[in-house]
Design a protein around this motif. Structure first.
Motif, PDB file in Angstrom:
ATOM      1  N   SER A 183       0.822  -1.220   0.000  1.00 50.76           N
ATOM      2  CA  SER A 183       0.000   0.000   0.000  1.00 50.76           C
ATOM      3  C   SER A 183       0.848   1.259   0.000  1.00 50.76           C
ATOM      4  CB  SER A 183      -0.947   0.003   1.205  1.00 50.76           C
ATOM      5  OG  SER A 183      -1.913  -1.030   1.082  1.00 50.76           O
ATOM      6  N   LEU A 238       3.702   1.564  -1.536  1.00 48.97           N
ATOM      7  CA  LEU A 238       4.225   1.703  -2.897  1.00 48.97           C
ATOM      8  C   LEU A 238       3.128   2.043  -3.896  1.00 48.97           C
ATOM      9  CD1 LEU A 238       6.661  -1.360  -2.958  1.00 48.97           C
ATOM     10  CD2 LEU A 238       7.322   1.055  -3.033  1.00 48.97           C
ATOM     11  N   HIS A 239       1.930   1.521  -3.669  1.00 53.39           N
ATOM     12  CA  HIS A 239       0.825   1.684  -4.623  1.00 53.39           C
ATOM     13  C   HIS A 239      -0.470   1.787  -3.823  1.00 53.39           C
ATOM     14  CE1 HIS A 239      -0.954   1.565  -8.550  1.00 53.39           C
ATOM     15  NE2 HIS A 239       0.075   0.978  -9.123  1.00 53.39           N
ATOM     16  N   GLN A 278      -3.856   9.205  -6.400  1.00 50.90           N
ATOM     17  CA  GLN A 278      -2.437   8.875  -6.450  1.00 50.90           C
ATOM     18  C   GLN A 278      -1.654   9.827  -7.340  1.00 50.90           C
ATOM     19  OE1 GLN A 278      -2.372   4.198  -5.966  1.00 50.90           O
ATOM     20  NE2 GLN A 278      -0.555   4.820  -7.030  1.00 50.90           N
ATOM     21  N   ILE A 318       2.315  10.220  -6.384  1.00 49.59           N
ATOM     22  CA  ILE A 318       3.099   9.057  -5.990  1.00 49.59           C
ATOM     23  C   ILE A 318       3.533   8.295  -7.241  1.00 49.59           C
ATOM     24  CG2 ILE A 318       3.078   6.858  -4.752  1.00 49.59           C
ATOM     25  CD1 ILE A 318       0.980   8.086  -2.886  1.00 49.59           C
ATOM     26  N   GLN A 319       4.850   8.135  -7.438  1.00 46.31           N
ATOM     27  CA  GLN A 319       5.358   7.367  -8.566  1.00 46.31           C
ATOM     28  C   GLN A 319       5.381   5.896  -8.179  1.00 46.31           C
ATOM     29  OE1 GLN A 319       6.200   8.061 -11.837  1.00 46.31           O
ATOM     30  NE2 GLN A 319       6.276   5.844 -11.911  1.00 46.31           N
ATOM     31  N   SER A 320       4.489   5.114  -8.746  1.00 47.01           N
ATOM     32  CA  SER A 320       4.362   3.705  -8.383  1.00 47.01           C
ATOM     33  C   SER A 320       5.179   2.827  -9.318  1.00 47.01           C
ATOM     34  CB  SER A 320       2.895   3.277  -8.452  1.00 47.01           C
ATOM     35  OG  SER A 320       2.106   4.054  -7.577  1.00 47.01           O
ATOM     36  N   HIS A 334       2.338   2.910 -14.372  1.00 49.48           N
ATOM     37  CA  HIS A 334       2.171   4.330 -14.089  1.00 49.48           C
ATOM     38  C   HIS A 334       2.944   5.114 -15.140  1.00 49.48           C
ATOM     39  CE1 HIS A 334       2.448   7.735 -10.817  1.00 49.48           C
ATOM     40  NE2 HIS A 334       1.858   8.132 -11.937  1.00 49.48           N
ATOM     41  N   TYR A 376      -2.312   6.143 -15.903  1.00 54.75           N
ATOM     42  CA  TYR A 376      -1.894   4.745 -15.860  1.00 54.75           C
ATOM     43  C   TYR A 376      -2.411   4.016 -17.099  1.00 54.75           C
ATOM     44  CZ  TYR A 376      -0.770   5.353 -10.890  1.00 54.75           C
ATOM     45  OH  TYR A 376      -0.230   5.784  -9.708  1.00 54.75           O
TER      46      TYR A 376
END
Length: 348
Positions: free
Chosen positions: A128, A130-131, A216, A219-221, A234, A240
């Protein structure tokens, strides 16, 4: 040498870029067909998690992944352009009953290959972090050596560098009746079916769904290799893609289909809540294959060289293949055994 390249996708642009830097005179023709595979590629660079058992394919993609960081560093420095390359790892999702076995299998790939990086299982909390929007229903691990690149940005940078170094890029068809004595390199992808040389080229429709994640944006996933053939990438900000379909076809129609839309939508809702996503568009690419699903790279006669059948391998392998082909043609040492890829009969 005077060299003519027919086809301006990633394979052709990479070959042209590397050849021009070795001092050859290179002209590239690209008629800009819709459906070029490069433009519909998600850009995952993580070949070590594949379960394909073809050793020739695996040697190609692992050498290609090793070449990527050096290649990207040089290209971005020469052009000042971003390729979207990120070495942010790859999250892999599995069903519970195969999770530990998959972890051992992928970890074993890293014993003799430091490019794989650390392979470790993630807790739900780590996943969670991280992504944040993705489901924690499935066990996850991360392959820290995994990365991604934007196909469109990479192709644009290669074209810029090719022209900067003295190459000639023509957005037009190549006249097959022209006999100027140059070496011809055909990198025509799905449209290789139009040529008369072997091996035979077929293609598949690969459709991807673009969507936005509402929560999101900053946030670079890492890329996500989900269940089966599904992946989630991403691109930038809140954008995405999820993909892809693999539909055999003889058509060059690039119109999205309702069937693929419904399939990818159902895949999307396996991993995200409906209220968290906004579907924006569909993309369609035509990915070329040989009957053996192994790229063909080699001479078909004394004056004709072919790079084709790259399929889903194209984004990972094309930069390295371009480098190796340029060295082969120039009589320089190569790291690939081209006899593995210069074939006509089916592989055993």
């Amino acid at each position: 040498m005077n060299i003519t390249i027919i086809g301006g996708g990633l394979a052709g642009a990479s070959a042209g870029y590397h050849l021009i830097k070795l001092g050859h005179n290179v002209t590239l023709y690209d008629r800009q067909d819709k459906g070029q595979a490069t433009f519909a590629s998600a850009g995952i660079i993580c070949p070590w998690v594949s379960q394909r058992r073809n050793k020739k394919w695996y040697r190609l993609v692992t050498k290609s992944a090793h070449y990527y960081p050096e290649f990207i560093s040089t290209l971005e420095r020469e052009t000042g352009m971003s390729t979207g390359y990120k070495n942010s790892g790859a999250i892999c999702l599995f069903k519970e009953n195969i999770f530990d076995k998959a972890t051992k299998r992928i970890s074993a790939k890293g014993i003799d290959n430091p490019d794989v990086g650390a392979v470790r299982q993630l807790s739900k909390e780590e996943l969670s972090a991280l992504h944040p929007s993705i489901t924690t229903e499935y066990p996850a691990l991360i392959v820290e050596g995994g990365g991604q690149v934007r196909g469109r940005k990479l192709l644009a940078a290669l074209k810029e560098a090719f022209i900067h170094h003295g190459g000639t890029w023509k957005n037009e068809s190549y006249d097959e009746t022209t006999d100027d004595g140059s070496l011809k390199i055909y990198t025509t992808g799905a449209w290789g079916a139009e040529q008369t040389y072997k091996p035979d080229i077929a293609h598949q429709r690969a459709e991807i769904m673009h969507f936005k994640l509402k929560n999101q944006q900053d946030i670079q996933s890492p890329v996500v290799m989900a269940l089966g053939p599904t992946y989630i990438v991403h691109l930038e900000k809140d954008e995405y893609v999820i993909g892809t379909t693999h539909i055999d076809t003889g058509s060059f129609d690039t119109s999205p289909t309702d069937e693929s839309y419904n399939y990818l939508q159902s895949e999307l809702y396996k991993y995200f809540k409906k209220e968290d996503v906004e579907i924006t568009e569909m993309g369609v690419g035509l990915k070329p294959y040989t009957r053996d699903f192994l790229p063909f790279i080699g001479y078909v006669d004394d004056n004709t060289f072919v790079i084709n059948g790259m399929g889903s391998t194209g984004l990972t392998a094309s930069p390295y293949v371009g480098h190796e082909v340029s060295h082969l043609i120039s009589g320089l040492p190569v790291g690939l055994d081209f006899s593995d890829y210069n074939y006509i009969e089916p592989q055993n």
